[in-house]
Design a protein around this motif. Structure first.
Motif, mmCIF file in Angstrom:
data_model
loop_
_atom_site.group_PDB
_atom_site.id
_atom_site.type_symbol
_atom_site.label_atom_id
_atom_site.label_comp_id
_atom_site.label_asym_id
_atom_site.label_seq_id
_atom_site.Cartn_x
_atom_site.Cartn_y
_atom_site.Cartn_z
ATOM 1 N N GLU A 222 28.191 -14.420 -16.318
ATOM 2 C CA GLU A 222 29.407 -14.637 -17.097
ATOM 3 C C GLU A 222 29.755 -13.381 -17.906
ATOM 4 O O GLU A 222 30.929 -13.055 -18.082
ATOM 5 C CB GLU A 222 29.210 -15.851 -18.015
ATOM 6 N N LEU A 225 31.445 -11.022 -15.715
ATOM 7 C CA LEU A 225 32.773 -11.548 -15.402
ATOM 8 C C LEU A 225 33.748 -11.295 -16.560
ATOM 9 O O LEU A 225 34.920 -10.988 -16.328
ATOM 10 C CB LEU A 225 32.663 -13.047 -15.111
ATOM 11 N N ILE A 226 33.251 -11.406 -17.781
ATOM 12 C CA ILE A 226 34.102 -11.148 -18.949
ATOM 13 C C ILE A 226 34.596 -9.707 -18.901
ATOM 14 O O ILE A 226 35.787 -9.436 -19.107
ATOM 15 C CB ILE A 226 33.324 -11.409 -20.255
ATOM 16 N N GLU A 229 37.223 -9.469 -16.163
ATOM 17 C CA GLU A 229 38.492 -10.157 -16.408
ATOM 18 C C GLU A 229 39.251 -9.571 -17.596
ATOM 19 O O GLU A 229 40.469 -9.495 -17.593
ATOM 20 C CB GLU A 229 38.245 -11.646 -16.665
ATOM 21 N N PHE A 230 38.501 -9.202 -18.636
ATOM 22 C CA PHE A 230 39.174 -8.783 -19.863
ATOM 23 C C PHE A 230 39.141 -7.268 -20.042
ATOM 24 O O PHE A 230 39.714 -6.746 -20.975
ATOM 25 C CB PHE A 230 38.546 -9.466 -21.073
#
Lengths: 345, 280
Positions: A222, A225-226, A229-230
């Motif tokens: 995660e 992924l952060i 994505e961000f």
């Protein structure tokens, strides 16, 4: 009573419509995979790959439907009758609960597949705001005053239970086995938690989107992924030198596959997760593959080396850890008080 | 028109007015604009692409299906309940009125949970449902049941005060003149309450399509199968698909605006009948 009859009639109409929809697709197999929160992207990729492989081998269309949520909540739904052919949850304890309370699969489920039925593993790391303004480096930094920590609720989220146990294992290791010190340490961390979301993804949104907290205790996958994505310019990943080896297991739900006649395809789906093709996808989606030799070395290079302990070594397995720490009235209930209030013992 | 009874100075009046308007702008208009702005942030093409997702389409279809079942059923329940309460005397009448209001006072989560406790695999009727191989929870019937539960009071609540006010005189006259019970209902009662009824249906429909809590509990969240529009908004949002989430949200917001518009139109056109319904 006429209202009850009307309600049943309504349900019957709905069911009729449903079965009409289903019968159109009779030649197609549909599996339902009930999973935990951060695996959305992973299973999207895996399900497409599996559907392609099954189509090529058996000339049959297979659709894998997914449901995501906090691991404990999802287990609860399966116990209450959510018709899952396979469950892919965050921790063995939740699938144990389905076996024990729901009687939907045999209690020896974890020995039916390799690696404790975990096709992939992960660990627990920290995500901080860019530049690491609070200088978070290791677990003790989370217990300091003035640091705001984001983590989901261990009662409903599997990831949150790994977070909690990783912190406990760290202090136990440092203090050479002092359980009272570990308890105090974990209590100090949870004093810094302003809000407990019910699942890991909710906490991610709280931390990344709503900008709450200085540090987010997160699944390693995660955390990557952060950043993806961000943007890597907004968040840094801090890998502590010591953490826990998280093994998210998978299993058939025997009662459901036997009733629906989907056992062969469901079994093939789980076996597929261990195949080289799936292991590659797993590593690309930031999970640590159980067969690293099948993965792209560039993907593997992203996983830092750190000391990892298992739940069996430190806590004597999930059943024991669950009863001691997360059951009603157990240690977590005793130490957690919403932020702002002083914990009483 | 100036009301001379008011003695407040203009400053007080204008302050109050500004407060009310400011509050509305801040808490209602601004968020609504934000929904549309966020949905269109990456241009109309990305906005439209959000609706090409098969799971989103399935969610829209499911929401329409649920409303198409729940609203007509509640129409029948609502009229029957209002009729019984307004036109007859029977023991336990006030209890019935209280029960009709129950869904307003119960948290939607509880409304969903009662069905899990009743029809879930470990619930009271779960084993029976399993024997019949009839799925209620985590399937469409459960979603419909939960929606019916939370939207139950909307139509009945609109009708009861109006019907009570109108009394039974006109119906009695019709019956005396030889009309059958059903004809009396169609030609006397129904025309008297039609605008309140339409209003109730609008509110009921808006809530049926927008319900989140109760539906979330019984849905099981299986993509493309048991997700309604509000649940799909949450899923898309949690998957960092903010444009997609707000695009679906604009449909729900649009629904709210249409409801609001239709409601204002009704009130403007047929204000008297509706005002009577609300005087109580």
């Amino acid at each position: 009573m006429s209202m009850r009859q009307s309600l049943l009639a309504a349900a019957a109409i709905a069911l009729g419509l449903m079965s009409a929809i289903v019968s159109v697709r009779a030649q197609e197999v549909v599996l339902t995979n009930v999973s935990y929160d951060p695996t959305r992207e992973l299973y999207k990729a895996l399900n497409e790959a599996f559907a392609r492989e099954w189509q090529a081998k058996h000339n049959q269309k297979v659709t894998v439907r997914v449901s995501h949520g906090g691991s404990g909540k999802q287990a609860r739904s399966v116990i209450d009758g959510l018709e899952a052919d396979v469950v892919t949850l965050a921790l063995a304890g939740d699938i144990d609960a389905i076996a024990r309370e729901g009687k939907r699969l045999p209690e020896n489920w974890q020995s039916r597949l390799p690696n404790n039925a975990s096709p992939y593993t992960s660990t627990i790391v920290f995500v901080v705001r860019k530049g690491n303004p609070k200088a978070i480096k290791d677990w003790p930094d989370l217990a300091k005053q003035g640091v705001s920590v984001v983590t989901p609720n261990p009662k409903t989220s599997g990831g949150a239970r790994w977070n909690y146990l990783a912190a406990w294992a760290y202090e136990l290791d440092r203090s050479k086995g002092d359980q009272a010190a570990a308890r105090k340490f974990v209590e100090a961390i949870y004093r810094n938690v302003p809000v407990l979301d019910s699942g890991a993804r909710g906490s991610t949104t709280t931390f990344a989107q709503r900008a709450v907290g200085d540090v987010f205790i997160s699944w390693e996958n995660e955390a990557f992924l952060i950043q993806q994505e961000f943007g890597a310019d907004k968040f840094d990943i801090v890998v502590p030198p010591f953490s826990i080896l998280a093994e998210p297991p998978v299993s058939l739900v025997d009662v459901v596959v036997d009733k629906r006649g989907t056992r062969p395809v469901a079994q093939a789906y789980l076996d597929f997760l261990y195949s080289p093709a799936a292991q590659r996808i797993i590593a690309r989606n930031f999970y640590r593959p159980s067969k690293p030799e099948a993965a792209d070395p560039a993907d593997l290079a992203r996983f830092p080396k750190l000391k990892l302990v298992t739940i069996d070594e430190v806590f004597g397995g999930w059943t024991k850890a669950q009863a001691e720490h997360f059951a009603d009235g157990a240690v977590f209930d005793q130490i957690y008080k919403p932020a702002g209030k002083t914990a009483t013992r | 028109m100036r009301n001379d009874v008011l003695t407040e100075s203009p400053i007080v009046r204008w302050t109050l007015l500004a407060l009310a308007v400011g509050f509305l702008a801040l808490f209602l208009v601004l968020p609504l604009l934000a929904v549309f702005a966020e949905a269109l942030r990456r241009g109309p093409e990305t906005f439209l692409k959000a609706f090409a997702d098969p799971d989103t389409q399935a969610a829209i279809r499911l929401t329409l299906l649920v409303a198409a079942i729940a609203v007509p059923l509640n129409l029948v329940f609502g009229i029957s309940a209002a009729w019984a309460v307004a036109k007859f005397e029977f023991p336990g009448k006030s209890l019935l009125v209280t029960l009709i209001d129950l869904p307003f006072s119960v948290s939607p989560v509880v409304s969903g949970l009662v069905y899990v406790l009743l029809f879930g695999a470990k619930g009271l009727l779960g084993p029976v449902m399993d024997d019949w191989d009839f799925k209620i929870i985590f399937a469409v019937p459960g979603i419909v049941l939960a929606t019916i539960f939370v939207t139950f009071p909307f139509i009945a609540r609109e009708l009861i005060p109006l019907m009570q006010e109108q009394g039974t005189a006109e119906e009695e006259a019709a019956l005396t003149l030889g009309a059958s019970g059903f004809r009396t209902f169609l030609t006397v009662t129904l025309p008297n309450v039609r605008w309140a009824l339409l209003y109730g249906v609008l509110l009921c429909n808006a809530r049926a399509m927008g319900e989140f809590g109760a539906v979330s509990v019984v849905s099981g969240h299986i993509r493309g199968l048991t997700n309604t529009m509000p649940l799909q908004v949450e899923i898309l949002y949690n998957e960092y698909d903010f444009v997609g989430a707000f695009a679906v949200a604009t449909l729900l917001a649009g629904l709210a605006l249409v409801t609001l518009g239709a409601k204002s139109l009704l009130e403007w056109r047929y204000g008297d009948g509706l005002a009577r319904a609300h005087r109580h």
